[in-house]
Structure formats: structure tokens, C-alpha cells
Design a protein around this motif. Structure first.
Motif, mmCIF file in Angstrom:
data_model
loop_
_atom_site.group_PDB
_atom_site.id
_atom_site.type_symbol
_atom_site.label_atom_id
_atom_site.label_comp_id
_atom_site.label_asym_id
_atom_site.label_seq_id
_atom_site.Cartn_x
_atom_site.Cartn_y
_atom_site.Cartn_z
ATOM 1 N N TYR A 1 0.994 -1.044 0.153
ATOM 2 C CA TYR A 1 -0.147 -0.093 0.124
ATOM 3 C C TYR A 1 1.119 1.512 -0.019
ATOM 4 O O TYR A 1 2.280 1.459 0.518
ATOM 5 C CB TYR A 1 -1.209 -0.103 1.335
ATOM 6 C CG TYR A 1 -0.083 0.365 2.504
ATOM 7 C CD1 TYR A 1 -0.594 1.395 2.399
ATOM 8 C CD2 TYR A 1 0.358 -0.509 3.600
ATOM 9 C CE1 TYR A 1 0.929 1.664 4.114
ATOM 10 C CE2 TYR A 1 1.206 -0.549 4.337
ATOM 11 C CZ TYR A 1 1.394 0.531 4.445
ATOM 12 O OH TYR A 1 1.564 1.236 6.671
ATOM 13 N N GLU B 1 -1.575 7.503 -0.608
ATOM 14 C CA GLU B 1 -3.135 8.661 -0.373
ATOM 15 C C GLU B 1 -4.269 7.463 -0.699
ATOM 16 O O GLU B 1 -5.128 6.562 0.750
ATOM 17 C CB GLU B 1 -3.823 9.396 -0.774
ATOM 18 C CG GLU B 1 -2.731 11.261 0.362
ATOM 19 C CD GLU B 1 -1.702 11.616 -0.304
ATOM 20 O OE1 GLU B 1 -0.969 10.900 -1.366
ATOM 21 O OE2 GLU B 1 -0.971 11.623 0.141
ATOM 22 N N GLN C 1 -3.645 4.136 1.618
ATOM 23 C CA GLN C 1 -4.520 4.349 3.249
ATOM 24 C C GLN C 1 -5.941 4.244 2.685
ATOM 25 O O GLN C 1 -6.273 3.662 3.950
ATOM 26 C CB GLN C 1 -3.698 6.136 3.398
ATOM 27 C CG GLN C 1 -3.085 6.269 4.134
ATOM 28 C CD GLN C 1 -2.897 5.413 5.456
ATOM 29 O OE1 GLN C 1 -3.226 4.668 5.938
ATOM 30 N NE2 GLN C 1 -1.435 5.364 5.258
ATOM 31 N N ARG C 2 -6.626 4.420 1.804
ATOM 32 C CA ARG C 2 -7.686 4.633 1.204
ATOM 33 C C ARG C 2 -8.205 2.433 1.423
ATOM 34 O O ARG C 2 -9.028 1.886 2.061
ATOM 35 C CB ARG C 2 -8.600 5.290 0.292
ATOM 36 C CG ARG C 2 -9.360 5.046 -0.115
ATOM 37 C CD ARG C 2 -9.859 5.621 -2.141
ATOM 38 N NE ARG C 2 -11.914 5.525 -1.726
ATOM 39 C CZ ARG C 2 -12.070 6.267 -2.235
ATOM 40 N NH1 ARG C 2 -11.344 6.456 -3.454
ATOM 41 N NH2 ARG C 2 -13.651 6.462 -2.242
ATOM 42 N N ASN D 1 -6.530 0.177 2.755
ATOM 43 C CA ASN D 1 -6.277 0.049 4.523
ATOM 44 C C ASN D 1 -7.764 -0.092 4.860
ATOM 45 O O ASN D 1 -8.351 -0.868 5.430
ATOM 46 C CB ASN D 1 -5.224 0.771 5.004
ATOM 47 C CG ASN D 1 -4.071 0.318 4.416
ATOM 48 O OD1 ASN D 1 -4.217 -0.975 4.110
ATOM 49 N ND2 ASN D 1 -2.483 0.612 4.942
ATOM 50 N N ARG D 2 -8.320 1.260 5.118
ATOM 51 C CA ARG D 2 -9.347 1.627 5.257
ATOM 52 C C ARG D 2 -10.639 0.914 4.962
ATOM 53 O O ARG D 2 -11.589 0.404 6.021
ATOM 54 C CB ARG D 2 -9.963 3.026 5.304
ATOM 55 C CG ARG D 2 -11.001 3.534 5.658
ATOM 56 C CD ARG D 2 -11.506 5.136 5.908
ATOM 57 N NE ARG D 2 -11.257 5.426 4.236
ATOM 58 C CZ ARG D 2 -12.330 5.446 3.817
ATOM 59 N NH1 ARG D 2 -13.597 5.200 3.843
ATOM 60 N NH2 ARG D 2 -12.098 6.074 2.511
ATOM 61 N N GLU E 1 4.480 -1.356 3.398
ATOM 62 C CA GLU E 1 4.427 0.214 2.655
ATOM 63 C C GLU E 1 5.191 0.549 1.844
ATOM 64 O O GLU E 1 6.169 -0.402 1.841
ATOM 65 C CB GLU E 1 5.016 1.037 3.548
ATOM 66 C CG GLU E 1 4.481 2.391 3.109
ATOM 67 C CD GLU E 1 3.957 3.405 4.465
ATOM 68 O OE1 GLU E 1 3.554 4.781 4.871
ATOM 69 O OE2 GLU E 1 4.313 3.452 5.751
#
Length: 336
Positions: A64, A67, A70-71, A73-74, A87
Motif C-alpha cells: 500500500y 493516500e 491509506q484508503r 487499508n480503510r 508500505e
């Protein structure tokens, strides 16, 4: 005490999948679209989702970045999917599926994704090998980032102990060609990759058998699966080919975006539940057929898989005799 999941999936080039619907695409003006879904995607993530949908458990290991990462993962957290991120320094890619609802024809638009630095490549390889040593099954699937060494997947497989971790591969291009020199538990080919190996289109079961023969005779695997679109698939082992006829769907197909991942996910899930490879593959064919009835990147409903599984038919062919030799229906389960 928590029991760790038995399946590890790897997604080196994940996506945030945005599924849109339009009544009909037009080549001028604006196409006003409805958002059908937004979810994390990529081969290994999709496979883990399929395993979970069937009641199993898997850990999705994935990269991942920034930005969009991160989306990703969410979205996976909100879905409740068990996952672990590695990462990277560049943005995770985004993909779009556009479906025309008047004919349910889908267009899947997928960019190449971020290129990994040499340091990131090594870190990913070490993370995969370290994690895989704790799992009975490793599923390596999906596309890889641009610039990745051709033998990346092959090097990972060589670092694993096959007596501890069974590797299921569903990879493409140079990664597939390099891994043919390494023996793994099972390999699944789609029609494009199989055609590239045997030098002709995969249009019938005999073509799929030829692709499986190539894998088996090269010592690349003991269990080969080549899919033949709506016809179904051929599962082959050392002794037999098995022509698995796909069920006739109860409604028109909507999207094949996750059909292959559904087959691999259902296949691996059934192996974990002690099914033999043939029965696991039959279940996988039913799962793929159930998934193409769903729009965008949505996967099957388990009840649909069970219903379609009852309509799957298999015929067995002895690999040791010519094509015109004895062919019989399979009525009893066979060992892996």
C-alpha cells in the motif's frame, strides 16, 4: 486462543476498485454514472474475500502506498478483511469497472500501478517468505508492479519448504514463464496465458488439456487447472485429465472481473477443508460461474455456488492413452 488462518494470499499490485453503472455509454457529452461500489481489490485480496465469504479465513498480505494506499487499508478494515500491509513510497493504483446496464456489458480499466524500488522489492520478498512459513497454503496471484524482476515469484517459491507450505499460483507473463522451472503444488491458467504456452487459442477442453500436459510434463506442478471460459475448466494430475463442465447459469452474465479469483479462492478453501483437488476444482468452477452473475467486482453468493455445484459435471480421461481412448464420468472422489 486465536487460531491463525490457514491461507496466506499475496497482492503485490492491489487496487482500489471503483464500480460504476451507466444505462448506455455514449462517445460524446458526459456519461452520468452511478457508483455501485468502492472496495479494495487485486488478485490476492479478492481470493481472501472469497475464502471469507465461504466461511473460511485467510490473511491478505499486500502493498500500500500514500493516500490511495491509506484508503485501501480503510476499505479493507471496514469490510472486516484480515490483512497486513507492506508500505511503499508510491500511490496504490485505482481501477474502474464501468457496466452498461441495458446489456450488462462491463469494461474493466486497470492502470499498471507503481514501480517498486529495489529496496521495496527485497522488503516485499522477505515479508512474503517470512509470513508464508507460518501457513499451510500460500496463494500467489494477480498482476505484478511494472519493473519487477521476471523471476521474483520464482525466487520466493524457491525459498519456501514445500513440505510446510503448499503454493497455489495464478500468475501471468514473465513471472509465470520463470516459475515453470520450479515445482509448486498447483497452477491455474486462464485462457490467455495457456494460449501463450501452447501457441494456439484455448477454445475447447482438448486445448486446455494440452496446456496442462505442458505444466505436468515440465515438472512445474502436480496439479494443473486451465479454464475454458463458460465451458468450465480442465483439472489434471499425473494420471488423469478431468473435463469439468460449467453449469448453465440461471441468468445472463454481468461481469467476469473476479471469476478467476473466485475459482482460486473456492479451490483453496475446499483444500483446507480436506477436499481432494478434483472436488475442490469442481467447487471452484461453480464459484466462478456464480461470480459472473454479479456486477462489477462483486463476488458470488455462497447459496448460488452450492446450487450451481450440483449442476457441474466431470468426465475423466486417462493421460496415458491417446485422446480417442477411454473416457468415463467421474462418480467417486479421487485423492489429490
Amino acid at each position: 486462543m486465536l487460531v491463525p488462518p490457514p491461507i496466506l494470499t499475496v497482492t503485490l499490485n492491489p487496487t482500489v476498485d471503483i464500480s460504476l453503472e451507466v444505462d448506455r455509454l455514449k462517445d460524446e457529452g458526459k456519461n452520468r454514472a452511478r457508483v455501485r461500489s468502492v472496495q479494495g481489490g487485486g488478485g490476492g485480496i479478492n481470493v481472501a474475500r472469497c475464502v471469507g465469504r465461504l466461511g473460511g479465513s485467510a490473511l491478505a498480505l499486500h502493498t500500500y502506498g500514500r493516500e490511495v494506499g491509506q484508503r485501501l487499508n480503510r476499505l479493507l478494515d471496514e469490510e472486516g478483511l484480515t490483512h497486513q500491509g507492506i508500505e511503499i513510497g508510491s500511490d496504490t493504483r485505482e481501477a474502474v469497472v464501468v457496466a452498461e446496464t441495458y446489456i450488462w456489458h462491463s469494461y474493466h480499466l486497470v492502470p499498471p500501478g507503481p514501480e517498486l524500488s529495489v529496496f521495496e522489492q527485497d522488503r516485499c520478498a522477505d515479508a512474503i517468505v517470512s509470513a508464508a512459513q507460518r501457513f499451510p497454503y500460500l496463494v500467489l496471484t494477480g498482476s505484478v508492479p511494472p519493473g519487477l524482476p521476471d523471476d521474483f515469484c520464482a525466487r520466493i517459491v524457491r525459498r519456501l519448504d514445500p513440505s510446510r507450505t503448499r503454493v497455489v499460483l495464478d500468475i501471468a507473463g514473465a513471472q509465470l514463464r520463470e516459475v515453470l522451472n520450479v515445482n509448486v503444488f498447483a497452477i491455474r491458467l486462464d485462457r490467455r496465458e495457456a494460449a501463450g504456452l501452447i501457441g494456439r487459442p484455448i477454445e475447447c477442453f482438448a486445448d486446455a488439456q494440452a496446456a496442462n500436459d505442458l505444466l505436468l510434463d515440465a515438472g512445474s506442478t502436480g496439479h494443473a487447472i486451465t479454464t475454458v471460459a463458460a465451458l468450465g475448466a480442465v483439472y489434471s494430475n499425473t494420471f488423469f485429465h478431468h473435463r469439468i463442465s460449467g453449469p448453465i447459469p440461471p441468468s445472463p452474465a454481468r461481469s467476469d472481473a473476479c471469476a478467476g479469483d473466485s475459482l482460486v479462492g473456492a479451490f483453496t478453501y475446499r483444500l483446507v477443508t480436506d477436499a481432494d483437488c478434483l472436488r475442490a476444482c469442481e467447487y471452484g468452477v461453480a464459484a466462478a460461474a456464480a461470480t459472473v452473475l454479479r456486477p462489477g467486482t462483486e463476488i458470488f453468493e455462497p447459496a448460488t455456488v452450492d446450487a450451481l455445484r450440483r449442476a457441474v459435471r466431470t468426465r475423466r480421461i486417462d493421460r496415458r492413452v491417446p485422446e480417442h481412448g477411454f473416457v468415463q464420468p467421474v462418480v467417486a472422489a479421487e485423492g489429490p
